[in-house]
Motif scaffolding. Structure first.
Motif, PDB file in Angstrom:
ATOM      1  N   LYS A 140      99.375  33.159  35.283  1.00 53.87           N
ATOM      2  CA  LYS A 140      99.483  33.418  36.723  1.00 53.87           C
ATOM      3  C   LYS A 140      98.141  33.756  37.368  1.00 53.87           C
ATOM      4  O   LYS A 140      97.982  33.601  38.580  1.00 53.87           O
ATOM      5  CB  LYS A 140     100.486  34.541  36.985  1.00 53.87           C
ATOM      6  CG  LYS A 140     101.916  34.173  36.651  1.00 53.87           C
ATOM      7  CD  LYS A 140     102.510  33.180  37.632  1.00 53.87           C
ATOM      8  CE  LYS A 140     103.969  32.897  37.334  1.00 53.87           C
ATOM      9  NZ  LYS A 140     104.554  31.895  38.228  1.00 53.87           N
ATOM     10  N   VAL A 143      96.838  30.673  39.308  1.00 55.78           N
ATOM     11  CA  VAL A 143      97.424  30.339  40.611  1.00 55.78           C
ATOM     12  C   VAL A 143      97.067  31.391  41.662  1.00 55.78           C
ATOM     13  O   VAL A 143      96.801  31.057  42.821  1.00 55.78           O
ATOM     14  CB  VAL A 143      98.960  30.140  40.494  1.00 55.78           C
ATOM     15  CG1 VAL A 143      99.271  28.810  39.872  1.00 55.78           C
ATOM     16  CG2 VAL A 143      99.647  31.257  39.710  1.00 55.78           C
ATOM     17  N   ASN A 235     103.232  32.944  46.737  1.00 54.65           N
ATOM     18  CA  ASN A 235     104.124  31.847  46.334  1.00 54.65           C
ATOM     19  C   ASN A 235     105.126  31.470  47.421  1.00 54.65           C
ATOM     20  O   ASN A 235     106.134  30.831  47.157  1.00 54.65           O
ATOM     21  CB  ASN A 235     104.848  32.180  45.023  1.00 54.65           C
ATOM     22  CG  ASN A 235     105.633  33.480  45.089  1.00 54.65           C
ATOM     23  OD1 ASN A 235     105.394  34.310  45.959  1.00 54.65           O
ATOM     24  ND2 ASN A 235     106.571  33.648  44.185  1.00 54.65           N
ATOM     25  N   TYR A 242      98.298  28.072  46.034  1.00 54.36           N
ATOM     26  CA  TYR A 242      98.662  28.762  44.787  1.00 54.36           C
ATOM     27  C   TYR A 242      98.993  27.746  43.683  1.00 54.36           C
ATOM     28  O   TYR A 242      98.451  27.783  42.576  1.00 54.36           O
ATOM     29  CB  TYR A 242      99.855  29.660  45.130  1.00 54.36           C
ATOM     30  CG  TYR A 242     100.831  30.045  44.060  1.00 54.36           C
ATOM     31  CD1 TYR A 242     100.727  31.279  43.422  1.00 54.36           C
ATOM     32  CD2 TYR A 242     101.903  29.219  43.716  1.00 54.36           C
ATOM     33  CE1 TYR A 242     101.651  31.657  42.457  1.00 54.36           C
ATOM     34  CE2 TYR A 242     102.824  29.588  42.763  1.00 54.36           C
ATOM     35  CZ  TYR A 242     102.694  30.813  42.134  1.00 54.36           C
ATOM     36  OH  TYR A 242     103.602  31.184  41.182  1.00 54.36           O
ATOM     37  N   ALA A 243      99.871  26.813  44.009  1.00 60.19           N
ATOM     38  CA  ALA A 243     100.379  25.882  42.994  1.00 60.19           C
ATOM     39  C   ALA A 243      99.259  25.062  42.361  1.00 60.19           C
ATOM     40  O   ALA A 243      99.311  24.722  41.167  1.00 60.19           O
ATOM     41  CB  ALA A 243     101.420  24.954  43.629  1.00 60.19           C
ATOM     42  N   GLY A 245      96.524  25.883  41.282  1.00 60.65           N
ATOM     43  CA  GLY A 245      95.880  26.560  40.151  1.00 60.65           C
ATOM     44  C   GLY A 245      96.366  26.051  38.809  1.00 60.65           C
ATOM     45  O   GLY A 245      95.616  26.062  37.818  1.00 60.65           O
ATOM     46  N   SER A 246      97.610  25.597  38.748  1.00 67.09           N
ATOM     47  CA  SER A 246      98.141  25.105  37.468  1.00 67.09           C
ATOM     48  C   SER A 246      97.494  23.793  37.042  1.00 67.09           C
ATOM     49  O   SER A 246      97.567  23.417  35.866  1.00 67.09           O
ATOM     50  CB  SER A 246      99.662  24.941  37.555  1.00 67.09           C
ATOM     51  OG  SER A 246     100.289  26.200  37.631  1.00 67.09           O
ATOM     52  N   GLN A 274     104.474  24.917  37.852  1.00 69.84           N
ATOM     53  CA  GLN A 274     103.418  24.690  36.861  1.00 69.84           C
ATOM     54  C   GLN A 274     103.512  23.283  36.259  1.00 69.84           C
ATOM     55  O   GLN A 274     102.506  22.572  36.162  1.00 69.84           O
ATOM     56  CB  GLN A 274     103.551  25.741  35.764  1.00 69.84           C
ATOM     57  CG  GLN A 274     102.475  25.643  34.711  1.00 69.84           C
ATOM     58  CD  GLN A 274     102.749  26.561  33.536  1.00 69.84           C
ATOM     59  OE1 GLN A 274     103.889  26.836  33.189  1.00 69.84           O
ATOM     60  NE2 GLN A 274     101.696  27.026  32.926  1.00 69.84           N
ATOM     61  N   LYS A 277     102.400  20.535  38.662  1.00 68.60           N
ATOM     62  CA  LYS A 277     100.954  20.502  38.937  1.00 68.60           C
ATOM     63  C   LYS A 277     100.153  20.107  37.701  1.00 68.60           C
ATOM     64  O   LYS A 277      99.037  19.580  37.834  1.00 68.60           O
ATOM     65  CB  LYS A 277     100.478  21.840  39.486  1.00 68.60           C
ATOM     66  CG  LYS A 277     101.108  22.195  40.810  1.00 68.60           C
ATOM     67  CD  LYS A 277     100.954  21.094  41.865  1.00 68.60           C
ATOM     68  CE  LYS A 277     101.711  21.429  43.123  1.00 68.60           C
ATOM     69  NZ  LYS A 277     101.860  20.318  44.058  1.00 68.60           N
TER      70      LYS A 277
END
Ligand SMILES: Cc1ncc(COP(=O)(O)O)c(C=O)c1O
Ligand SMILES: [Zn+2]
Length: 443
Positions: A140, A143, A235, A242-243, A245-246, A274, A277
């Motif tokens: 986490k 993200v 989120n 945020y998303a 980041g995965s 996750q 992405k």
């Protein structure tokens, strides 16, 4: 209708963002050019919105990706820092991101798991991407680092989230480091390790009497209310950023394999963000010529006690019917996963599958990974390792191919899962005689 839940959330968000988002004059998020709707393709200016005003579909970041030869880009990346910011040219962050106060997550170990491979009969190369090595011991941090940059760009000063545990800790820590206020929301009955990790960084932590889906619903209401005005929910209204980041998991795995795609990946599913992405990241690497284009399969992993996506996959449905979670894998306990339909599409498109394991199998898998590789995974890692074993036994995962299994969190946060069956072999007086009597001596 397939995306009904999103439509409801979208209506709330579109209404709220026009009133409660701080205004920003200039937004520098590096190569991020716009937000685009995953359903209808409509484009929107970068901003703290996550749903399409036309069709209520979810928004994602669209890029002006770097031009130039793959060799140049590979060199540029390899010369970068040993964290996710080496991939800044492919992320929604400003070019000077590495100079800003953040936790610099990523570049975690890709462990060649030969002992586990022998136990499972894998001959094509088995790797654990061990994301327990991040600053707050879960994936986490990746993200949250993106959401933090978006929050900075849009002028938010409070970070918030609905969380199954790991996200709350990651937000608390990132906010502390960056000098933001944080106020995070979790189901009230999480593991002690998760609660303490979420509280220790000094932000506000609120336990909600309900499960994650109740917490998420509450946050969607809060975001449209003056009570949550001006807050960046990592989120929810910052979800598109945020998303992203995965994607760094996909980049790192390929770079660590010598700029090659793995043949098979096993990824845990809570909301499904996750997994979707990781697929997006792999597609970008192919498009940019950073890896050779070849087929890969993505497998999703759930706990039987919260298996809305695997249930839909196995039934051949493209609608994900919500479930009431009941599993020790609390970090994956999202009964109504926002990205569920997209996960189904990806598993089917790539020739993968979505499978689940029961709680006993989760515990066995945590101990199997610990015993064979010295990696202590949280329950989410027990789910991926357990599902890998099950998929091999079912003939769905090919043991002759290169396989990467994700461990996304640290076993120290979910001690209860294995505490009962992981105790001292013996308790003895401090004497050699007592040790001999315990039957453990070398001779
Ligand atoms: C340890 C861990 N792994 C995996 C996930 C799944 O994340 P996603 O919601 O992106 O599917 C979570 C989500 O909370 C998590 O905490
Ligand atoms: Zn749309």
């Amino acid at each position: 209708m397939r995306r009904k839940g999103l439509a409801i959330m979208a209506a709330q968000t579109v209404a709220s963002t026009s009133t409660s988002a701080p205004t920003s004059t200039s937004v520098d998020l590096g190569p991020a050019a716009a937000l685009s709707c995953r359903e209808c393709g409509q484009r929107f200016e970068l901003g703290p919105i996550f749903a399409c005003a036309e069709c209520f579909g979810p928004l994602e970041v669209a890029y002006d990706l770097p031009s130039g030869s793959p060799e140049e880009l590979r060199k540029r990346i390899e010369a970068g820092p040993a964290n996710i910011w080496r991939y800044a040219p492919l992320l929604p962050v400003p070019a000077d991101v590495a100079d800003k106060p953040n936790l610099n997550p990523g570049w975690t170990k890709l462990v060649k798991a030969d002992n586990l491979a022998r136990e499972l009969g894998v001959t094509g190369g088995l790797f654990i991407k061990d994301d327990s090595g991040n600053p707050t011991h879960s994936f986490k941090d990746r993200v949250v680092a993106q959401a933090l940059e978006a929050a900075r760009a849009f002028g938010f000063t409070t970070l918030s989230c609905s969380s199954t545990g790991n996200l709350a800790g990651a937000v608390g820590a990132a906010a502390a480091r960056a000098g933001f206020r944080s106020c995070v929301f979790i189901p009230h009955d999480l593991e002690q390790g998760k609660v303490v990790m979420a509280a220790v960084y000094g932000g506000e932590l609120v336990g909600i009497e309900g499960n994650y889906d109740d917490v998420n619903r509450f946050c969607s209401e809060l975001i449209g209310d003056p009570l949550g005005e001006g807050w960046g929910f990592v989120n929810v209204n910052l979800r598109p950023y945020y998303a992203e980041g995965s994607k760094t998991l996909a980049y790192e795995i390929c770079e660590q394999l010598g700029w090659q795609l793995p043949d098979q990946l096993v990824v845990p599913i809570a909301s499904g963000s996750q997994l979707t992405k990781i697929d997006k990241g792999l597609q970008e690497l192919i498009k940019l010529g950073l890896v050779e284009d070849k087929p890969y399969k993505i497998f999703g992993a759930q706990a039987e006690g919260c298996s809305p996506v695997s249930t839909a996959f196995k039934a051949g449905h493209d609608v994900v019917r919500p479930q009431k979670p009941n599993t020790i894998a609390k970090s994956l306990a999202i009964g109504n996963p926002a990205d569920g339909p997209y996960v189904l599409d990806i598993a089917r498109r790539t020739g993968g599958a979505v499978e689940d394991v029961n709680d006993e199998q989760v515990v066995d898998a945590i101990k199997l990974l610990a015993r064979t590789e010295g990696i202590f995974a949280e329950t989410a890692g027990g789910v991926t390792v357990g599902v890998t074993k099950k998929l091999i036994e079912a003939g769905l995962l090919d043991p002759a191919l290169t396989t990467v299994v994700l461990n996304t969190g640290d076993g120290l946060k979910t001690l209860d899962a294995v505490a009962e069956t992981s105790q001292a072999t013996a308790v003895i007086r401090p004497s050699l005689a007592a040790f001999r009597d315990a039957g453990l001596a070398a001779h």
